[in-house]
Design an enzyme around this catalytic site. Structure first.
Site, mmCIF file in Angstrom:
data_model
loop_
_atom_site.group_PDB
_atom_site.id
_atom_site.type_symbol
_atom_site.label_atom_id
_atom_site.label_comp_id
_atom_site.label_asym_id
_atom_site.label_seq_id
_atom_site.Cartn_x
_atom_site.Cartn_y
_atom_site.Cartn_z
ATOM 1 N N ASN A 7 30.414 6.728 5.771
ATOM 2 C CA ASN A 7 29.660 6.859 4.379
ATOM 3 C C ASN A 7 28.822 8.228 4.257
ATOM 4 O OD1 ASN A 7 27.584 6.835 2.000
ATOM 5 N ND2 ASN A 7 28.040 4.492 1.906
ATOM 6 N N ASP A 9 27.002 9.494 2.062
ATOM 7 C CA ASP A 9 26.647 9.426 0.942
ATOM 8 C C ASP A 9 25.396 10.418 1.203
ATOM 9 O OD1 ASP A 9 27.640 8.340 -0.499
ATOM 10 O OD2 ASP A 9 26.325 6.610 -0.573
ATOM 11 N N HIS A 10 24.715 10.268 2.135
ATOM 12 C CA HIS A 10 23.344 10.955 2.474
ATOM 13 C C HIS A 10 22.961 12.462 3.070
ATOM 14 C CE1 HIS A 10 20.977 7.672 1.827
ATOM 15 N NE2 HIS A 10 22.273 6.926 2.458
ATOM 16 N N ARG A 18 16.859 20.198 -2.360
ATOM 17 C CA ARG A 18 16.736 21.345 -2.928
ATOM 18 C C ARG A 18 17.663 22.015 -4.073
ATOM 19 N NH1 ARG A 18 13.719 24.888 0.333
ATOM 20 N NH2 ARG A 18 12.172 23.455 1.529
ATOM 21 N N HIS A 43 29.401 6.345 -2.363
ATOM 22 C CA HIS A 43 28.644 6.102 -3.498
ATOM 23 C C HIS A 43 28.294 6.602 -4.807
ATOM 24 C CE1 HIS A 43 25.874 2.747 -4.506
ATOM 25 N NE2 HIS A 43 26.794 2.462 -5.379
ATOM 26 N N ARG A 45 26.717 6.483 -7.631
ATOM 27 C CA ARG A 45 25.709 5.564 -7.836
ATOM 28 C C ARG A 45 25.337 6.410 -10.085
ATOM 29 N NH1 ARG A 45 22.166 3.043 -4.633
ATOM 30 N NH2 ARG A 45 20.765 2.131 -6.436
ATOM 31 N N ARG A 49 22.003 10.006 -7.806
ATOM 32 C CA ARG A 49 20.713 10.706 -7.126
ATOM 33 C C ARG A 49 21.245 11.836 -5.540
ATOM 34 N NH1 ARG A 49 19.062 5.250 -4.209
ATOM 35 N NH2 ARG A 49 18.446 4.772 -6.690
ATOM 36 N N HIS A 50 22.646 10.930 -5.030
ATOM 37 C CA HIS A 50 22.914 12.308 -4.135
ATOM 38 C C HIS A 50 24.492 12.483 -4.636
ATOM 39 C CE1 HIS A 50 24.458 7.812 -3.403
ATOM 40 N NE2 HIS A 50 23.640 7.137 -2.968
ATOM 41 N N GLU A 70 32.300 3.489 -3.488
ATOM 42 C CA GLU A 70 31.343 2.703 -4.091
ATOM 43 C C GLU A 70 31.225 2.691 -5.650
ATOM 44 O OE1 GLU A 70 27.873 1.960 -1.811
ATOM 45 O OE2 GLU A 70 29.047 1.939 0.183
ATOM 46 N N THR A 100 17.940 1.870 -1.320
ATOM 47 C CA THR A 100 19.666 0.984 -0.850
ATOM 48 C C THR A 100 20.200 0.176 -2.047
ATOM 49 O OG1 THR A 100 21.432 1.784 0.973
ATOM 50 C CG2 THR A 100 19.764 0.466 1.261
ATOM 51 N N THR A 101 22.130 -0.297 -1.351
ATOM 52 C CA THR A 101 22.238 -1.340 -2.052
ATOM 53 C C THR A 101 21.271 -2.687 -1.023
ATOM 54 O OG1 THR A 101 24.336 0.093 -2.466
ATOM 55 C CG2 THR A 101 24.127 -2.830 -2.978
ATOM 56 N N GLU A 151 34.094 -7.105 1.791
ATOM 57 C CA GLU A 151 32.965 -6.770 2.431
ATOM 58 C C GLU A 151 31.423 -7.110 2.700
ATOM 59 O OE1 GLU A 151 32.010 -2.032 2.369
ATOM 60 O OE2 GLU A 151 29.802 -2.515 3.391
ATOM 61 N N HIS A 191 26.079 -2.098 5.957
ATOM 62 C CA HIS A 191 24.978 -1.672 5.933
ATOM 63 C C HIS A 191 23.962 -2.647 6.596
ATOM 64 C CE1 HIS A 191 21.602 -1.415 3.292
ATOM 65 N NE2 HIS A 191 22.394 -0.985 2.151
ATOM 66 N N GLY A 192 22.729 -1.020 7.117
ATOM 67 C CA GLY A 192 21.956 -0.962 8.043
ATOM 68 C C GLY A 192 22.719 -1.064 9.378
ATOM 69 N N GLY A 213 27.180 4.508 7.518
ATOM 70 C CA GLY A 213 26.893 5.760 6.826
ATOM 71 C C GLY A 213 25.398 6.625 7.233
HETATM 72 N N1 PXP Z 1 28.493 -0.569 2.399
HETATM 73 C C1 PXP Z 1 28.130 -0.604 1.384
HETATM 74 C C2 PXP Z 1 29.036 -1.141 0.519
HETATM 75 C C3 PXP Z 1 27.270 0.155 0.940
HETATM 76 O O1 PXP Z 1 27.153 -0.038 -0.252
HETATM 77 C C4 PXP Z 1 26.171 1.216 1.465
HETATM 78 C C5 PXP Z 1 25.114 1.636 1.963
HETATM 79 O O2 PXP Z 1 25.926 2.623 0.995
HETATM 80 C C6 PXP Z 1 27.220 0.849 3.304
HETATM 81 C C7 PXP Z 1 28.325 -0.006 3.541
HETATM 82 C C8 PXP Z 1 26.764 2.042 4.942
HETATM 83 O O3 PXP Z 1 25.265 1.337 4.977
HETATM 84 P P1 PXP Z 1 24.661 2.496 5.319
HETATM 85 O O4 PXP Z 1 23.669 3.373 4.948
HETATM 86 O O5 PXP Z 1 23.157 1.660 6.163
HETATM 87 O O6 PXP Z 1 25.123 1.714 6.822
#
Ligand code: PXP
Length: 237
Positions: A7, A9-10, A18, A43, A45, A49-50, A70, A100-101, A151, A191-192, A213
Protein backbone atom coordinates in the site's frame (compact mmCIF):
# COMPACT_ATOMS: atom_id res chain seq x y z
CA UNK A 1 3.09 -18.47 2.41
CA UNK A 2 1.21 -15.43 1.23
CA UNK A 3 1.72 -12.89 -1.53
CA UNK A 4 2.48 -9.27 -0.70
CA UNK A 5 0.47 -6.24 -1.79
CA UNK A 6 2.18 -2.95 -0.96
CA UNK A 7 0.00 0.00 0.00
CA UNK A 8 1.64 3.22 -1.21
CA UNK A 9 -0.80 5.73 0.38
CA UNK A 10 1.79 7.15 2.74
CA UNK A 11 4.16 8.11 -0.04
CA UNK A 12 1.34 10.44 -1.05
CA UNK A 13 0.86 11.51 2.59
CA UNK A 14 4.42 12.82 2.53
CA UNK A 15 3.83 14.59 -0.79
CA UNK A 16 0.70 16.24 0.61
CA UNK A 17 2.68 17.62 3.56
CA UNK A 18 3.89 20.30 1.11
CA UNK A 19 1.15 19.80 -1.50
CA UNK A 20 3.87 19.43 -4.12
CA UNK A 21 4.76 16.74 -6.63
CA UNK A 22 7.22 14.57 -4.75
CA UNK A 23 7.62 11.93 -3.55
CA UNK A 24 5.51 10.47 -6.35
CA UNK A 25 3.42 7.44 -5.26
CA UNK A 26 3.30 6.15 -8.84
CA UNK A 27 7.10 5.99 -9.08
CA UNK A 28 7.04 4.33 -5.66
CA UNK A 29 4.64 1.68 -6.99
CA UNK A 30 7.06 0.86 -9.82
CA UNK A 31 9.92 0.43 -7.34
CA UNK A 32 7.76 -1.87 -5.17
CA UNK A 33 7.04 -4.00 -8.23
CA UNK A 34 10.72 -4.02 -9.18
CA UNK A 35 11.46 -5.31 -5.67
CA UNK A 36 8.93 -8.13 -6.11
CA UNK A 37 5.62 -6.99 -4.63
CA UNK A 38 2.72 -8.96 -6.06
CA UNK A 39 0.24 -6.08 -6.17
CA UNK A 40 -0.10 -2.38 -5.50
CA UNK A 41 -2.74 -1.03 -3.15
CA UNK A 42 -3.95 2.58 -2.97
CA UNK A 43 -6.90 4.11 -1.15
CA UNK A 44 -8.74 6.92 -2.91
CA UNK A 45 -10.35 8.49 0.13
CA UNK A 46 -13.35 10.81 -0.21
CA UNK A 47 -11.32 13.66 1.31
CA UNK A 48 -8.33 12.90 -1.00
CA UNK A 49 -6.01 13.33 1.97
CA UNK A 50 -3.24 11.34 0.27
CA UNK A 51 -3.93 9.52 -3.01
CA UNK A 52 -5.74 11.68 -5.58
CA UNK A 53 -7.65 11.12 -8.81
CA UNK A 54 -4.62 11.68 -11.01
CA UNK A 55 -2.60 9.13 -8.99
CA UNK A 56 -5.16 6.37 -9.52
CA UNK A 57 -5.37 7.09 -13.25
CA UNK A 58 -1.58 6.90 -13.54
CA UNK A 59 -1.45 3.76 -11.38
CA UNK A 60 -3.97 2.09 -13.64
CA UNK A 61 -1.68 2.79 -16.61
CA UNK A 62 1.62 1.86 -14.99
CA UNK A 63 1.00 -0.99 -12.53
CA UNK A 64 2.28 -4.19 -14.12
CA UNK A 65 1.16 -6.64 -11.42
CA UNK A 66 -2.34 -6.04 -10.00
CA UNK A 67 -3.85 -2.73 -8.96
CA UNK A 68 -6.04 -3.04 -5.86
CA UNK A 69 -8.07 0.12 -5.23
CA UNK A 70 -9.25 0.55 -1.66
CA UNK A 71 -12.48 2.50 -1.55
CA UNK A 72 -15.65 3.33 0.30
CA UNK A 73 -19.07 2.61 -1.14
CA UNK A 74 -20.19 6.22 -1.71
CA UNK A 75 -21.59 6.70 -5.24
CA UNK A 76 -18.89 9.21 -6.34
CA UNK A 77 -16.06 6.76 -5.62
CA UNK A 78 -17.96 3.76 -7.02
CA UNK A 79 -18.44 5.66 -10.30
CA UNK A 80 -14.73 6.50 -10.45
CA UNK A 81 -13.84 2.84 -9.86
CA UNK A 82 -16.21 1.63 -12.57
CA UNK A 83 -14.61 4.01 -15.07
CA UNK A 84 -11.06 3.25 -13.90
CA UNK A 85 -11.41 -0.54 -13.80
CA UNK A 86 -8.62 -1.53 -11.40
CA UNK A 87 -8.03 -5.29 -11.18
CA UNK A 88 -9.59 -5.31 -7.73
CA UNK A 89 -11.62 -3.05 -5.47
CA UNK A 90 -11.36 -3.56 -1.72
CA UNK A 91 -14.38 -2.05 0.00
CA UNK A 92 -13.61 -0.42 3.32
CA UNK A 93 -15.55 1.70 5.81
CA UNK A 94 -14.44 5.31 5.85
CA UNK A 95 -14.79 8.06 8.42
CA UNK A 96 -13.49 11.59 7.90
CA UNK A 97 -12.01 11.91 11.39
CA UNK A 98 -10.11 8.60 11.49
CA UNK A 99 -6.34 8.47 11.04
CA UNK A 100 -6.62 5.16 9.21
CA UNK A 101 -9.32 2.53 8.50
CA UNK A 102 -10.35 1.72 12.05
CA UNK A 103 -12.53 -1.35 11.76
CA UNK A 104 -13.94 -3.72 9.18
CA UNK A 105 -17.02 -3.10 7.07
CA UNK A 106 -20.30 -4.02 8.75
CA UNK A 107 -21.97 -6.20 6.12
CA UNK A 108 -24.94 -6.65 8.45
CA UNK A 109 -25.69 -2.90 8.35
CA UNK A 110 -24.95 -2.28 4.66
CA UNK A 111 -26.13 -5.57 3.20
CA UNK A 112 -28.44 -4.21 0.46
CA UNK A 113 -26.18 -1.34 -0.52
CA UNK A 114 -23.14 -3.61 -0.63
CA UNK A 115 -24.91 -6.13 -2.83
CA UNK A 116 -25.74 -3.33 -5.32
CA UNK A 117 -22.24 -1.85 -5.30
CA UNK A 118 -20.57 -5.27 -5.68
CA UNK A 119 -22.81 -6.09 -8.64
CA UNK A 120 -21.97 -2.72 -10.26
CA UNK A 121 -18.21 -3.23 -9.78
CA UNK A 122 -18.23 -6.83 -10.93
CA UNK A 123 -20.20 -5.87 -14.06
CA UNK A 124 -17.31 -3.49 -14.79
CA UNK A 125 -14.94 -6.44 -14.67
CA UNK A 126 -13.50 -5.64 -11.23
CA UNK A 127 -12.80 -8.32 -8.59
CA UNK A 128 -14.28 -7.24 -5.26
CA UNK A 129 -12.92 -7.84 -1.79
CA UNK A 130 -14.56 -6.88 1.52
CA UNK A 131 -12.39 -5.65 4.37
CA UNK A 132 -13.98 -7.21 7.45
CA UNK A 133 -13.21 -8.11 11.03
CA UNK A 134 -12.45 -11.76 11.85
CA UNK A 135 -16.09 -12.22 12.83
CA UNK A 136 -18.08 -15.26 11.73
CA UNK A 137 -21.34 -13.28 11.40
CA UNK A 138 -19.75 -10.86 8.95
CA UNK A 139 -17.92 -13.56 6.98
CA UNK A 140 -21.11 -15.61 6.62
CA UNK A 141 -22.74 -12.71 4.77
CA UNK A 142 -19.90 -12.08 2.30
CA UNK A 143 -21.08 -14.65 -0.29
CA UNK A 144 -24.67 -13.45 0.15
CA UNK A 145 -23.75 -9.94 -1.01
CA UNK A 146 -21.80 -11.38 -3.95
CA UNK A 147 -18.21 -11.15 -2.69
CA UNK A 148 -15.69 -13.85 -3.55
CA UNK A 149 -12.77 -12.31 -1.68
CA UNK A 150 -12.43 -11.00 1.87
CA UNK A 151 -9.57 -9.21 3.58
CA UNK A 152 -9.44 -9.90 7.30
CA UNK A 153 -8.68 -6.82 9.40
CA UNK A 154 -5.57 -7.62 11.44
CA UNK A 155 -5.60 -4.33 13.37
CA UNK A 156 -6.72 -5.79 16.70
CA UNK A 157 -3.99 -8.44 16.45
CA UNK A 158 -1.38 -5.78 15.63
CA UNK A 159 -2.48 -3.54 18.48
CA UNK A 160 -2.67 -6.27 21.16
CA UNK A 161 -0.66 -5.15 24.17
CA UNK A 162 0.12 -8.52 25.73
CA UNK A 163 1.27 -11.88 24.38
CA UNK A 164 -1.93 -13.45 25.67
CA UNK A 165 -4.13 -10.95 23.85
CA UNK A 166 -2.09 -11.25 20.70
CA UNK A 167 -2.42 -15.04 20.73
CA UNK A 168 -6.18 -14.75 21.24
CA UNK A 169 -6.45 -12.34 18.29
CA UNK A 170 -4.30 -14.67 16.17
CA UNK A 171 -6.57 -17.61 16.98
CA UNK A 172 -9.55 -15.47 15.95
CA UNK A 173 -7.91 -14.78 12.57
CA UNK A 174 -7.01 -18.47 12.05
CA UNK A 175 -10.60 -19.53 12.80
CA UNK A 176 -12.01 -16.81 10.59
CA UNK A 177 -9.75 -17.93 7.72
CA UNK A 178 -10.79 -21.56 8.12
CA UNK A 179 -14.45 -20.60 8.18
CA UNK A 180 -14.14 -18.33 5.13
CA UNK A 181 -12.48 -21.15 3.22
CA UNK A 182 -15.40 -23.48 3.93
CA UNK A 183 -17.56 -20.87 2.15
CA UNK A 184 -15.24 -20.89 -0.86
CA UNK A 185 -13.93 -17.38 -0.22
CA UNK A 186 -10.42 -16.20 -1.11
CA UNK A 187 -8.88 -14.82 2.08
CA UNK A 188 -6.44 -11.91 2.31
CA UNK A 189 -5.39 -10.01 5.43
CA UNK A 190 -3.91 -6.69 6.42
CA UNK A 191 -3.67 -3.60 8.58
CA UNK A 192 -1.06 -2.76 11.16
CA UNK A 193 1.29 -5.53 10.04
CA UNK A 194 4.99 -4.80 10.46
CA UNK A 195 8.39 -6.50 10.40
CA UNK A 196 7.93 -7.80 13.97
CA UNK A 197 4.36 -9.08 13.89
CA UNK A 198 3.86 -10.31 10.32
CA UNK A 199 5.26 -13.85 10.55
CA UNK A 200 2.47 -15.58 12.51
CA UNK A 201 -0.10 -14.11 10.11
CA UNK A 202 1.95 -15.06 7.03
CA UNK A 203 2.12 -18.64 8.30
CA UNK A 204 -1.65 -19.08 8.41
CA UNK A 205 -2.46 -21.54 5.69
CA UNK A 206 -5.28 -20.22 3.55
CA UNK A 207 -4.32 -16.54 3.62
CA UNK A 208 -3.40 -15.70 0.06
CA UNK A 209 -2.22 -12.10 0.25
CA UNK A 210 -1.08 -9.64 2.89
CA UNK A 211 -1.64 -5.95 2.23
CA UNK A 212 0.91 -3.84 4.05
CA UNK A 213 1.64 -0.14 3.83
CA UNK A 214 2.69 2.00 6.75
CA UNK A 215 5.52 -0.13 8.14
CA UNK A 216 7.11 -0.57 4.70
CA UNK A 217 6.96 3.13 3.83
CA UNK A 218 8.37 4.01 7.28
CA UNK A 219 11.28 1.62 6.88
CA UNK A 220 11.95 2.89 3.37
CA UNK A 221 13.07 6.22 4.85
CA UNK A 222 16.06 4.44 6.35
CA UNK A 223 16.86 1.65 3.89
CA UNK A 224 15.17 2.70 0.64
CA UNK A 225 11.89 1.44 -0.75
CA UNK A 226 13.17 -1.55 -2.69
CA UNK A 227 15.10 -2.86 0.33
CA UNK A 228 12.09 -2.28 2.61
CA UNK A 229 9.87 -4.28 0.24
CA UNK A 230 12.44 -7.07 -0.11
CA UNK A 231 12.83 -7.34 3.65
CA UNK A 232 9.07 -7.66 4.05
CA UNK A 233 8.89 -10.22 1.24
CA UNK A 234 11.40 -12.37 3.13
CA UNK A 235 9.15 -12.39 6.20
CA UNK A 236 5.73 -12.46 4.62
CA UNK A 237 5.96 -14.67 1.57
N1 PXP B 1 -5.68 -3.23 4.05
C1 PXP B 1 -6.65 -2.29 4.13
C2 PXP B 1 -8.01 -2.67 3.66
C3 PXP B 1 -6.38 -1.00 4.63
O1 PXP B 1 -7.38 -0.09 4.72
C4 PXP B 1 -5.06 -0.68 4.97
C5 PXP B 1 -4.74 0.72 5.41
O2 PXP B 1 -4.90 1.61 4.36
C6 PXP B 1 -4.08 -1.66 4.85
C7 PXP B 1 -4.41 -2.94 4.41
C8 PXP B 1 -2.65 -1.40 5.18
O3 PXP B 1 -2.53 -1.08 6.53
P1 PXP B 1 -1.13 -0.55 7.08
O4 PXP B 1 -0.86 0.74 6.39
O5 PXP B 1 -1.40 -0.41 8.55
O6 PXP B 1 -0.12 -1.60 6.74
Amino acid sequence: MAKLGVNIDHVATLRQARKGVFPDPVSAASLCEKAGSHSIVAHLREDRRHINDSDVKRLKKTVRTRFNLEMSIVPEIVEIACRLKPHQATLVPEKRQELTTEGGLCIITYKRRLAKVIEQLRKSGIDVSLFIDPDKRQIALAPEVGAKIIEIHTGRYAEAKTKLHREARLTEIIKATEYAQTLGLTVNAGHGLDYDNVKPIARISGIEELNIGYSIICRSIFVGLEAAVRQMLLLAT
